[in-house]
Design a protein around this motif. Structure first.
Motif, PDB file in Angstrom:
ATOM      1  N   ASP A 130     -14.219  18.679 -13.765  1.00 35.26           N
ATOM      2  CA  ASP A 130     -14.716  18.252 -12.748  1.00 35.26           C
ATOM      3  C   ASP A 130     -15.139  17.530 -11.410  1.00 35.26           C
ATOM      4  O   ASP A 130     -13.784  16.758 -11.286  1.00 35.26           O
ATOM      5  CB  ASP A 130     -15.822  17.224 -13.794  1.00 35.26           C
ATOM      6  CG  ASP A 130     -16.362  15.878 -13.553  1.00 35.26           C
ATOM      7  OD1 ASP A 130     -16.778  16.611 -12.420  1.00 35.26           O
ATOM      8  OD2 ASP A 130     -16.650  14.988 -14.227  1.00 35.26           O
ATOM      9  N   ALA A 182     -16.363  15.399  -9.863  1.00 35.83           N
ATOM     10  CA  ALA A 182     -16.776  13.761 -10.022  1.00 35.83           C
ATOM     11  C   ALA A 182     -15.030  13.292 -10.298  1.00 35.83           C
ATOM     12  O   ALA A 182     -15.331  12.230  -9.648  1.00 35.83           O
ATOM     13  CB  ALA A 182     -17.463  13.199 -11.295  1.00 35.83           C
ATOM     14  N   VAL A 183     -13.880  13.582 -11.102  1.00 39.90           N
ATOM     15  CA  VAL A 183     -12.652  13.207 -11.330  1.00 39.90           C
ATOM     16  C   VAL A 183     -11.922  13.538  -9.802  1.00 39.90           C
ATOM     17  O   VAL A 183     -11.241  12.052 -10.224  1.00 39.90           O
ATOM     18  CB  VAL A 183     -12.218  14.274 -12.122  1.00 39.90           C
ATOM     19  CG1 VAL A 183     -10.529  14.132 -12.054  1.00 39.90           C
ATOM     20  CG2 VAL A 183     -12.879  14.573 -13.246  1.00 39.90           C
ATOM     21  N   ALA A 198     -14.084  10.057  -8.501  1.00 41.28           N
ATOM     22  CA  ALA A 198     -12.989   9.016  -9.384  1.00 41.28           C
ATOM     23  C   ALA A 198     -12.415   8.553  -8.399  1.00 41.28           C
ATOM     24  O   ALA A 198     -12.371   7.350  -8.510  1.00 41.28           O
ATOM     25  CB  ALA A 198     -13.632   9.323 -10.605  1.00 41.28           C
ATOM     26  N   ALA A 199     -11.060   8.986  -8.053  1.00 36.30           N
ATOM     27  CA  ALA A 199      -9.857   9.543  -7.552  1.00 36.30           C
ATOM     28  C   ALA A 199      -9.802   8.437  -6.682  1.00 36.30           C
ATOM     29  O   ALA A 199      -9.127   7.535  -6.069  1.00 36.30           O
ATOM     30  CB  ALA A 199      -9.098  10.803  -7.726  1.00 36.30           C
ATOM     31  N   ARG A 221      -1.554  13.102  -7.987  1.00 35.75           N
ATOM     32  CA  ARG A 221      -1.963  13.035  -9.417  1.00 35.75           C
ATOM     33  C   ARG A 221      -2.993  13.234  -9.667  1.00 35.75           C
ATOM     34  O   ARG A 221      -2.829  12.570 -11.204  1.00 35.75           O
ATOM     35  CB  ARG A 221      -1.713  11.387  -8.997  1.00 35.75           C
ATOM     36  CG  ARG A 221      -0.526  11.069  -8.092  1.00 35.75           C
ATOM     37  CD  ARG A 221      -0.441   9.004  -8.102  1.00 35.75           C
ATOM     38  NE  ARG A 221      -0.136   9.419 -10.634  1.00 35.75           N
ATOM     39  CZ  ARG A 221      -0.442   8.127 -10.982  1.00 35.75           C
ATOM     40  NH1 ARG A 221      -0.077   6.970 -10.531  1.00 35.75           N
ATOM     41  NH2 ARG A 221      -0.693   7.711 -11.846  1.00 35.75           N
ATOM     42  N   VAL A 222      -3.319  13.816  -9.073  1.00 36.96           N
ATOM     43  CA  VAL A 222      -4.856  14.654 -10.245  1.00 36.96           C
ATOM     44  C   VAL A 222      -5.206  15.425 -10.448  1.00 36.96           C
ATOM     45  O   VAL A 222      -4.497  16.772 -11.347  1.00 36.96           O
ATOM     46  CB  VAL A 222      -6.159  13.776  -9.430  1.00 36.96           C
ATOM     47  CG1 VAL A 222      -7.330  13.972 -10.460  1.00 36.96           C
ATOM     48  CG2 VAL A 222      -5.874  12.544  -9.589  1.00 36.96           C
ATOM     49  N   PRO A 225      -1.654  17.936 -11.802  1.00 35.52           N
ATOM     50  CA  PRO A 225      -1.555  18.388 -12.798  1.00 35.52           C
ATOM     51  C   PRO A 225      -3.020  18.769 -13.676  1.00 35.52           C
ATOM     52  O   PRO A 225      -2.326  18.961 -14.633  1.00 35.52           O
ATOM     53  CB  PRO A 225      -1.274  16.463 -13.412  1.00 35.52           C
ATOM     54  CG  PRO A 225      -1.251  15.810 -11.807  1.00 35.52           C
ATOM     55  CD  PRO A 225      -1.639  17.197 -10.659  1.00 35.52           C
ATOM     56  N   VAL A 226      -3.974  18.613 -12.898  1.00 40.21           N
ATOM     57  CA  VAL A 226      -4.562  19.225 -13.866  1.00 40.21           C
ATOM     58  C   VAL A 226      -5.269  20.610 -13.841  1.00 40.21           C
ATOM     59  O   VAL A 226      -5.935  20.649 -14.638  1.00 40.21           O
ATOM     60  CB  VAL A 226      -6.576  18.139 -13.070  1.00 40.21           C
ATOM     61  CG1 VAL A 226      -7.464  18.970 -14.199  1.00 40.21           C
ATOM     62  CG2 VAL A 226      -6.500  16.524 -13.797  1.00 40.21           C
ATOM     63  N   LYS A 228       0.708  17.534 -23.048  1.00 40.05           N
ATOM     64  CA  LYS A 228       0.127  17.188 -24.444  1.00 40.05           C
ATOM     65  C   LYS A 228      -1.278  16.741 -24.533  1.00 40.05           C
ATOM     66  O   LYS A 228      -2.345  16.425 -25.659  1.00 40.05           O
ATOM     67  CB  LYS A 228       0.735  15.772 -24.974  1.00 40.05           C
ATOM     68  CG  LYS A 228       1.891  15.805 -25.245  1.00 40.05           C
ATOM     69  CD  LYS A 228       2.162  14.116 -25.903  1.00 40.05           C
ATOM     70  CE  LYS A 228       2.929  13.718 -24.568  1.00 40.05           C
ATOM     71  NZ  LYS A 228       3.470  12.109 -24.415  1.00 40.05           N
ATOM     72  N   TRP A 229      -1.960  16.458 -23.185  1.00 35.19           N
ATOM     73  CA  TRP A 229      -3.748  16.276 -22.840  1.00 35.19           C
ATOM     74  C   TRP A 229      -4.448  16.982 -23.125  1.00 35.19           C
ATOM     75  O   TRP A 229      -5.323  17.116 -23.652  1.00 35.19           O
ATOM     76  CB  TRP A 229      -3.602  15.364 -21.855  1.00 35.19           C
ATOM     77  CG  TRP A 229      -3.121  16.693 -20.827  1.00 35.19           C
ATOM     78  CD1 TRP A 229      -1.638  16.392 -20.388  1.00 35.19           C
ATOM     79  CD2 TRP A 229      -3.866  17.143 -20.135  1.00 35.19           C
ATOM     80  NE1 TRP A 229      -1.766  17.382 -19.116  1.00 35.19           N
ATOM     81  CE2 TRP A 229      -3.603  18.471 -18.709  1.00 35.19           C
ATOM     82  CE3 TRP A 229      -5.149  18.135 -20.082  1.00 35.19           C
ATOM     83  CZ2 TRP A 229      -3.775  18.648 -17.447  1.00 35.19           C
ATOM     84  CZ3 TRP A 229      -5.688  18.971 -18.844  1.00 35.19           C
ATOM     85  CH2 TRP A 229      -5.187  19.216 -17.817  1.00 35.19           C
ATOM     86  N   ASN A 230      -3.773  18.498 -23.636  1.00 35.15           N
ATOM     87  CA  ASN A 230      -4.870  20.022 -23.514  1.00 35.15           C
ATOM     88  C   ASN A 230      -5.103  20.464 -24.722  1.00 35.15           C
ATOM     89  O   ASN A 230      -3.920  20.682 -25.663  1.00 35.15           O
ATOM     90  CB  ASN A 230      -4.015  20.897 -22.562  1.00 35.15           C
ATOM     91  CG  ASN A 230      -4.867  21.618 -21.526  1.00 35.15           C
ATOM     92  OD1 ASN A 230      -5.968  21.714 -22.038  1.00 35.15           O
ATOM     93  ND2 ASN A 230      -4.327  23.269 -21.495  1.00 35.15           N
TER      94      ASN A 230
END
Lengths: 280, 358
Positions: free
Chosen positions: A177, A179-180, A183-184, A197-198, A201-202, A278-280
């Motif tokens: 996204d 927008a992520v 947002a950062a 950091r975004v 990793p994403v 872990k988040w996925n």
């Protein structure tokens, strides 16, 4: 009943997979435990562990394994470093440019593997384009060792496998996204921090897929190391083919092929475990 | 607390002007909604304030300091996005801590403030969850807390409720409004939902085609729309074009079919010929066919719980009437319509025009 009938649809595919993937693997597995043959026979009567023993006894063969795996790891790393900026750029490009950029990324796959490898020998050879140009310019006296070594093989492999890294990265970046990132920024992050950091990793699912693909392809490649490495870079795949076809030692060749496959599998598993999200 | 001023804000994309000179003052702690249809420039305005779009002309001031050339990361804003835009690879607590880490605060203070922010949005039990494991409403609350935990100068919200289902949306309206009042932060809220804008805001700014059509309190935008377009966009509007009989300081007398008349006791300058007036559906009452200002026949009836909406065919065209359920009429029935003359609103721009009804 409905569901049963619908599942019949996968039968053709299942049959193909069984016939051409499962069966051959089983054959290779069985063959690796056969006794070595004598008098020009590919394998002898009865079973034994001689195929495996020969691999572990002779350093010449044993050392090809870490060499191959390292070659795969380095190629994967080079691809990742080269592919990431490309993927970032395409993901951020305008829609109408994207098609063209896609085409350029995929172009190495459009050329046959032999021709492509031959092309690299023209560029990298001792009297190749690069060396002769540098010599004509007076920059070097002796040709630089660009071919028949690990450098040339990694270079040529990275060239072919780059698309397999770019595409998963691209899909990971495009599904992010936009927008992520905004947002950062709104929270006070500067561009490099946002990447570290975004964005990176994403995009990890893409990194993972790309790395596994390239690694598996690289360690199982044959033609490129054979032509560009000129048989001087001894990878396990080269030795497998040598054992099966030239030495006509099927149990030994099969054992070596299995050892390579299992080692690659272990490395892929370790990598997947290390990069688990872990988040996925 | 911060005051925001937009001064003749212009945004051009090539030759098209997305914003044609927006001027607006948002006071300390005020909740202002930018309301309008898609493409009206409300989101562009918000992006300019946030810094994600560069302004082509004009100024943006936070407390009299021009920030229009500053990067978004230096503006000290809290922003909530329609998609929530949470960091998917971070837990709730990590999401909230991000902005504080960017400000290089002490670890202890970060933990403390993140804890307080999670309490504020009632998410403390979810601190270690990843966004994927949260419901839409919970993600929305994380986004809100992440924007507020940095204690920004202003809070910007870009259609934050658009992705929620109706019931949750109503709940979140109140939640956001209460939170904003408690924190006391200057807030600019973008929405295309007029109900949302009216229930939440101190002031509603209605925008069309890159311009502000009206900026006023919700009641005034509803009862005293600046134009027919505003009247129609904000709620349901019956617009009647009536001949002016007399017009003086005392008011305007308007003619109705059947020799009846309506008097607006308010001077309307330059009302000659015809005058457009607006009546909200609930400002018209159903009466006996013999009584009332206008006669009509009910063509459609929609029951909606608390009210019934009637579509009434009249000599002045179809009108919409909202009546309490206690007052029931059937489809096809003849009725009289009674206008509340004190709430009829003359529409500037329709005055004296001879053009046909839209």
């Amino acid at each position: 009943m409905r569901r049963f009938r619908a599942s019949l649809l996968i039968l053709p595919a299942a049959a193909l997979i069984f016939l051409f993937i499962v069966l051959p693997y089983v054959t290779v597995l069985v063959m690796s435990f056969r006794a070595p043959g004598a008098n020009g026979e590919p394998y002898g009567p009865g079973f034994g562990l001689q195929g495996y023993a020969q691999f572990f006894d002779e350093g010449y063969y044993l050392w090809s394994l870490p060499q191959s795996l390292l070659l795969g790891i380095v190629t994967t790393f080079v691809c990742l470093v080269l592919a990431y900026p490309i993927a970032l750029h395409i993901a951020g490009a305008r829609r109408r440019w994207r098609g063209l950029l896609y085409g350029i990324v995929l172009s190495p796959l459009l050329i046959g593997i032999v021709i492509r490898s031959y092309g690299w020998t023209i560029l990298l050879g001792n009297s190749g384009v690069i060396n002769s140009t540098l010599r004509d310019l007076g920059l070097i006296q002796r040709p630089l060792p660009l071919m028949y070594n690990d450098f040339g093989v990694v270079l040529a492999l990275s060239h072919v496998f780059l698309p397999f890294m770019v595409l998963p990265l691209l899909s990971a970046l495009q599904s992010m996204d936009p927008a992520v990132k905004q947002a950062a920024r709104s929270l006070g992050a500067r561009p490099f921090t946002i990447f570290r950091r975004v964005t990176f990793p994403v995009s990890m699912p893409g990194v993972q897929t790309g790395c596994i693909l390239v690694f598996v392809l690289a360690i199982s490649s044959y033609v490129t190391p054979a032509l560009v490495g000129g048989m001087r870079v001894k990878t396990t795949t080269l030795l497998v083919v040598d054992a099966l076809i030239d030495q006509f030692q099927w149990p030994f060749g099969s054992a070596m092929a299995l050892i390579l496959a299992v080692s690659a599998g272990v490395i892929v598993l370790i990598f997947a475990r290390l990069t688990a999200m872990k988040w996925n | 607390m911060t005051e925001v001023s937009l001064r003749s804000l212009v945004k051009r994309y090539g030759k098209t002007e997305a914003l044609k000179g927006i001027s607006l003052n948002v006071r300390h702690g005020e909740f202002v909604s930018l309301l309008g249809p898609s493409g009206c420039g409300k989101s562009t305005t918000l992006k300019c304030i946030a810094g994600f779009e560069e302004t082509s002309d004009g100024q943006i001031l936070f407390d009299d300091r021009d920030i229009s050339r500053k990067l978004p990361e230096d503006r000290d804003i809290g922003m909530v996005f329609q998609s929530y835009a949470l960091f998917p690879h971070m837990t709730v607590a990590q999401n909230l801590a991000f902005g504080l880490e960017m400000r290089r605060l002490q670890k202890r203070e970060i933990t403390e403030r993140v804890g307080r922010a999670m309490e504020m949005v009632q998410l403390t039990p979810y601190a270690e969850r990843y966004p994927k494991a949260l419901s839409g409403g919970q993600q929305q609350r994380v986004a809100l807390a992440r924007a507020l935990v940095i204690e920004p100068k202003i809070l910007l919200l870009d259609e934050p409720l658009a992705n929620l289902d109706a019931k949750l949306r109503d709940e979140m309206r109140g939640f956001i409004r209460d939170l904003q009042k408690r924190v006391g932060i200057t807030t600019i809220y973008v929405t295309h939902d007029q109900g949302e804008a009216m229930t939440m805001s101190d002031r509603v700014v209605v925008m069309f085609d890159g311009e502000i059509a009206q900026a006023a309190a919700p009641e005034d935008v509803y009862d005293k729309p600046a134009s027919e377009r505003v009247a129609r966009f904000v709620g349901n509007a019956n617009i009647l074009e009536l001949p002016v009989r007399t017009n003086d300081e005392a008011g305007v007398e308007l003619g109705l079919p059947g020799g009846l008349s309506l008097t607006i006791q308010r001077p309307v300058p330059a009302a000659n010929g015809t005058l457009g007036v607006m009546a909200r559906p609930e400002q018209i009452a159903l009466t006996d066919p013999a009584a009332g200002h206008l006669r009509g026949r009910i063509s459609k009836r929609y029951f909606s719980g608390g009210h019934v909406e009637y579509h009434v065919e009249t000599d002045l065209g179809p009108l919409v009437v909202l009546a309490p359920t206690s007052q029931s009429a059937k489809e096809g029935e003849s009725v009289g319509l009674d206008f509340d003359a004190s709430r009829l609103w003359p529409l500037p721009g329709r005055t004296g025009s001879a053009e046909s009804r839209a």
